[in-house]
Scaffold this motif. Structure first.
Motif, PDB file in Angstrom:
ATOM      1  N   LEU A 137     -27.196  10.221  20.767  1.00  0.00           N
ATOM      2  CA  LEU A 137     -26.027   9.609  20.118  1.00  0.00           C
ATOM      3  C   LEU A 137     -24.773   9.968  20.903  1.00  0.00           C
ATOM      4  N   THR A 138     -24.038   8.947  21.313  1.00  0.00           N
ATOM      5  CA  THR A 138     -22.857   9.169  22.146  1.00  0.00           C
ATOM      6  C   THR A 138     -21.558   9.079  21.361  1.00  0.00           C
ATOM      7  N   ASP A 139     -21.655   8.987  20.061  1.00  0.00           N
ATOM      8  CA  ASP A 139     -20.490   8.842  19.203  1.00  0.00           C
ATOM      9  C   ASP A 139     -20.673   9.782  18.005  1.00  0.00           C
ATOM     10  N   ALA A 140     -19.625  10.525  17.650  1.00  0.00           N
ATOM     11  CA  ALA A 140     -19.734  11.530  16.591  1.00  0.00           C
ATOM     12  C   ALA A 140     -20.090  10.909  15.244  1.00  0.00           C
ATOM     13  N   ARG A 141     -19.516   9.747  14.948  1.00  0.00           N
ATOM     14  CA  ARG A 141     -19.828   9.112  13.666  1.00  0.00           C
ATOM     15  C   ARG A 141     -21.287   8.680  13.622  1.00  0.00           C
ATOM     16  N   ARG A 142     -21.772   8.083  14.713  1.00  0.00           N
ATOM     17  CA  ARG A 142     -23.178   7.664  14.740  1.00  0.00           C
ATOM     18  C   ARG A 142     -24.099   8.878  14.696  1.00  0.00           C
ATOM     19  N   ALA A 143     -23.663   9.992  15.269  1.00  0.00           N
ATOM     20  CA  ALA A 143     -24.470  11.211  15.199  1.00  0.00           C
ATOM     21  C   ALA A 143     -24.592  11.692  13.754  1.00  0.00           C
ATOM     22  N   GLU A 144     -23.502  11.625  12.980  1.00  0.00           N
ATOM     23  CA  GLU A 144     -23.560  12.019  11.574  1.00  0.00           C
ATOM     24  C   GLU A 144     -24.510  11.121  10.791  1.00  0.00           C
ATOM     25  N   VAL A 145     -24.444   9.819  11.074  1.00  0.00           N
ATOM     26  CA  VAL A 145     -25.339   8.871  10.399  1.00  0.00           C
ATOM     27  C   VAL A 145     -26.793   9.179  10.761  1.00  0.00           C
ATOM     28  N   ALA A 146     -27.033   9.474  12.029  1.00  0.00           N
ATOM     29  CA  ALA A 146     -28.396   9.781  12.476  1.00  0.00           C
ATOM     30  C   ALA A 146     -28.915  11.060  11.816  1.00  0.00           C
ATOM     31  N   HIS A 147     -28.054  12.049  11.687  1.00  0.00           N
ATOM     32  CA  HIS A 147     -28.445  13.306  11.025  1.00  0.00           C
ATOM     33  C   HIS A 147     -28.861  13.036   9.577  1.00  0.00           C
ATOM     34  N   ALA A 148     -28.062  12.245   8.875  1.00  0.00           N
ATOM     35  CA  ALA A 148     -28.398  11.904   7.495  1.00  0.00           C
ATOM     36  C   ALA A 148     -29.695  11.109   7.427  1.00  0.00           C
ATOM     37  N   ARG A 149     -29.891  10.248   8.405  1.00  0.00           N
ATOM     38  CA  ARG A 149     -31.111   9.438   8.442  1.00  0.00           C
ATOM     39  C   ARG A 149     -32.341  10.319   8.652  1.00  0.00           C
ATOM     40  N   VAL A 150     -32.236  11.314   9.507  1.00  0.00           N
ATOM     41  CA  VAL A 150     -33.352  12.240   9.724  1.00  0.00           C
ATOM     42  C   VAL A 150     -33.707  12.955   8.427  1.00  0.00           C
ATOM     43  N   GLU A 151     -32.685  13.359   7.670  1.00  0.00           N
ATOM     44  CA  GLU A 151     -32.938  14.040   6.401  1.00  0.00           C
ATOM     45  C   GLU A 151     -33.588  13.088   5.384  1.00  0.00           C
ATOM     46  N   GLN A 152     -33.151  11.834   5.402  1.00  0.00           N
ATOM     47  CA  GLN A 152     -33.763  10.851   4.502  1.00  0.00           C
ATOM     48  C   GLN A 152     -35.224  10.619   4.876  1.00  0.00           C
ATOM     49  N   LEU A 153     -35.501  10.455   6.177  1.00  0.00           N
ATOM     50  CA  LEU A 153     -36.874  10.245   6.625  1.00  0.00           C
ATOM     51  C   LEU A 153     -37.753  11.445   6.271  1.00  0.00           C
ATOM     52  N   ALA A 154     -37.199  12.631   6.374  1.00  0.00           N
ATOM     53  CA  ALA A 154     -37.963  13.825   6.000  1.00  0.00           C
ATOM     54  C   ALA A 154     -38.367  13.766   4.535  1.00  0.00           C
ATOM     55  N   SER A 155     -37.476  13.272   3.682  1.00  0.00           N
ATOM     56  CA  SER A 155     -37.800  13.151   2.254  1.00  0.00           C
ATOM     57  C   SER A 155     -38.874  12.097   2.015  1.00  0.00           C
ATOM     58  N   TRP A 156     -39.053  11.195   2.995  1.00  0.00           N
ATOM     59  CA  TRP A 156     -40.097  10.171   2.913  1.00  0.00           C
ATOM     60  C   TRP A 156     -41.380  10.606   3.615  1.00  0.00           C
ATOM     61  N   GLY A 157     -41.392  11.826   4.154  1.00  0.00           N
ATOM     62  CA  GLY A 157     -42.600  12.345   4.785  1.00  0.00           C
ATOM     63  C   GLY A 157     -42.699  12.117   6.279  1.00  0.00           C
ATOM     64  N   ILE A 158     -41.577  11.772   6.918  1.00  0.00           N
ATOM     65  CA  ILE A 158     -41.560  11.525   8.364  1.00  0.00           C
ATOM     66  C   ILE A 158     -40.745  12.637   9.015  1.00  0.00           C
ATOM     67  N   SER A 159     -41.365  13.435   9.844  1.00  0.00           N
ATOM     68  CA  SER A 159     -40.726  14.632  10.391  1.00  0.00           C
ATOM     69  C   SER A 159     -40.177  14.382  11.792  1.00  0.00           C
ATOM     70  N   LEU A 160     -38.877  14.147  11.861  1.00  0.00           N
ATOM     71  CA  LEU A 160     -38.149  14.099  13.126  1.00  0.00           C
ATOM     72  C   LEU A 160     -37.199  15.288  13.162  1.00  0.00           C
ATOM     73  N   GLN A 161     -36.595  15.525  14.315  1.00  0.00           N
ATOM     74  CA  GLN A 161     -35.684  16.658  14.446  1.00  0.00           C
ATOM     75  C   GLN A 161     -34.303  16.171  14.877  1.00  0.00           C
ATOM     76  N   TYR A 162     -33.280  16.598  14.142  1.00  0.00           N
ATOM     77  CA  TYR A 162     -31.925  16.317  14.588  1.00  0.00           C
ATOM     78  C   TYR A 162     -31.423  17.481  15.422  1.00  0.00           C
ATOM     79  N   LEU A 163     -30.836  17.189  16.582  1.00  0.00           N
ATOM     80  CA  LEU A 163     -30.272  18.200  17.474  1.00  0.00           C
ATOM     81  C   LEU A 163     -28.764  17.984  17.550  1.00  0.00           C
ATOM     82  N   ASP A 164     -27.993  19.007  17.201  1.00  0.00           N
ATOM     83  CA  ASP A 164     -26.553  18.870  17.410  1.00  0.00           C
ATOM     84  C   ASP A 164     -26.259  19.003  18.899  1.00  0.00           C
TER      85      ASP A 164
END
Length: 450
Positions: A137-164
């Motif tokens: 992610l090359t944009d801070a706002r899109r990075a925040e959205v991606a972080h939230a998306r990773v957490e949502q996917l985790a709640s659905w049983g899909i394990s990805l990793q967000y890296l700051d």
């Protein structure tokens, strides 16, 4: 119904070269077809789609007469000159429903498992790695959205990793990044290795292979007739494994268009050079721009890099599938790709570009691929329009088409690519004018709204 190619396809299919083919041993193609032949299933195209379909058919039906007709050589098309990344997900799908999201992810992850499993089961000499790929992610706002998306996917049983940005820097020293999403199940594959190492296995199981055998015409019926320069093949069913070349055979003329993609690869980097560049333990990455830039690292240390701007792609009038001239004729495109590479990795300025190539992708307006069967007698099978995710999806297509052929396809019917309708590509000259006007005005690739 008769369908025919307007010209001998060999005149509009480049003899492919890439870092993948250049890294392999000398290849001796199978003899072209000489005389008439009969098959239960005739497969047009010797790429991932065609070879994987033959592989699954002959394993399930050992007595089936399967034939592959390839206009050039195995792995000559996009299967042998892509970016190499084995990626999850299906392009063109909106992932709002948890069940559909899990289903698509599990299907593509199993697709990667299947590729690696076949390599290991048969001891194939295939160069690959599976240590994860990233979306950067090359944009801070899109990075925040991606972080939230990773957490949502985790709640659905899909394990990805967000890296700051700090965690990312320890894995990949890419400039201008605000964060990344890492999928540790993804990886990289040398498609030329895979297809050509499967060849002796298929031949030993009775598959007939004819290279330098373009299909010049197709006459549909209960028995389908395929005309080639050396003879006619009569088959009970056919498979269109031709992706971006498919409209030249008279199919999917408004559903798919061939987009030429320019790609570069560096000289091999040793461990010290990789460390200086900032490339750590990851197979590859893509960025978050509309014209995605992507890169992967081969086992030998070459960086494969493509995309990043409209200059990295081209559409030629009339669905032309051969890029004119030599690689030098696309010099500005390769320079634009190199600039994006060095923008992300300034130390790459000192690297020699050892490989440059151009080839055709199969793109749909929605970016969704389609796998299914058609024709009055339901004996024309197809899978195409992978829109950049073909390494996994085209290999997965072999399982899907085999199950369709067997009448055992229930497990695929809830997936978005199953019998997906493809359309929306306008006729010429609107196609050429629309593509070039849209990309010039917007800097983006034309597509239908999701």
């Amino acid at each position: 119904m008769a369908r025919a190619a307007l010209v001998d396809p060999r005149t509009d299919i480049d003899a492919a070269r890439s870092v993948w083919s250049d890294a392999g041993p000398a290849y001796e193609p199978a003899p072209p077809l000489r005389g008439d032949a009969v098959a239960d299933v005739a497969i047009i195209g010797g790429g991932f789609t065609g070879v994987s379909t033959a592989y699954h058919l002959i394993r399930r039906f050992p007595s089936l007469r399967v034939m592959i007709l390839e206009a050039r050589h195995l792995a000559n098309g996009a299967s042998g000159r892509n970016g190499g990344m084995m990626l999850n997900w299906v392009n063109g799908v909106s992932y709002r429903d948890p069940e559909l999201t899990r289903r698509v992810y599990e299907t593509t992850r199993e697709g990667i498992d299947g590729i690696v499993g076949a390599i290991q089961e048969h001891g194939l000499p295939v160069r690959y790695r599976r240590d994860g790929c990233m979306e950067v992610l090359t944009d801070a706002r899109r990075a925040e959205v991606a972080h939230a998306r990773v957490e949502q996917l985790a709640s659905w049983g899909i394990s990805l990793q967000y890296l700051d940005s700090a965690a990312l820097a320890r894995r990949l020293g890419i400039h201008g990044a605000a964060g990344a999403v890492l999928d540790p199940t993804e990886g990289q594959l040398n498609g030329v290795d895979l297809l050509r190492s499967l060849r002796p296995l298929l031949l030993a199981r009775g598959v007939a292979l004819h290279e330098e055998t373009p299909v010049l015409g197709i006459r549909e019926g209960r028995t389908i007739e395929l005309t080639t320069p050396g003879g006619v093949v009569r088959a009970s069913a056919i498979v269109l494994g031709t992706n971006g070349y498919t409209p030249r055979l008279g199919y999917f003329k408004t559903g798919i268009f061939p987009l030429h993609s320019h790609v570069i690869a560096t000289e091999p980097l040793d461990a010290e050079a990789r460390a200086a560049l900032g490339w750590g333990q990851v197979a590859g990455f893509s960025d978050d721009h509309d014209r995605i830039a992507y890169a992967s690292m081969t086992p030998a240390g070459e960086i494969v890099f493509g995309g990043g701007s409209n200059a990295a792609y081209a559409y030629l009038y009339g669905n032309r599938t051969s890029y004119p001239g030599s690689p030098d004729s696309a010099g500005p495109a390769f320079e634009a790709i190199r600039r994006r590479l060095t923008g992300y990795f300034p130390a790459a300025e000192r690297l020699r570009i050892a490989h440059r190539w151009t080839g055709t992708l199969g793109i749909t307006m929605s970016r969704l691929c389609s796998m299914g069967v058609r024709g009055e007698h339901r004996n024309v099978y197809y899978a195409l329009g992978y829109s950049g995710h073909g390494v996994v999806l085209a290999n997965l297509a072999g399982r899907v088409l085999c199950d369709l052929y067997a009448g055992d396809d229930a497990r695929w019917r809830d997936l978005p690519f199953y019998m997906a309708r493809l359309g929306g590509v306008p006729p010429e000259p609107l196609r050429w004018l629309g593509y070039h006007a849209y990309t010039k005005l917007t800097g983006r690739s034309p597509r239908q709204a999701a």
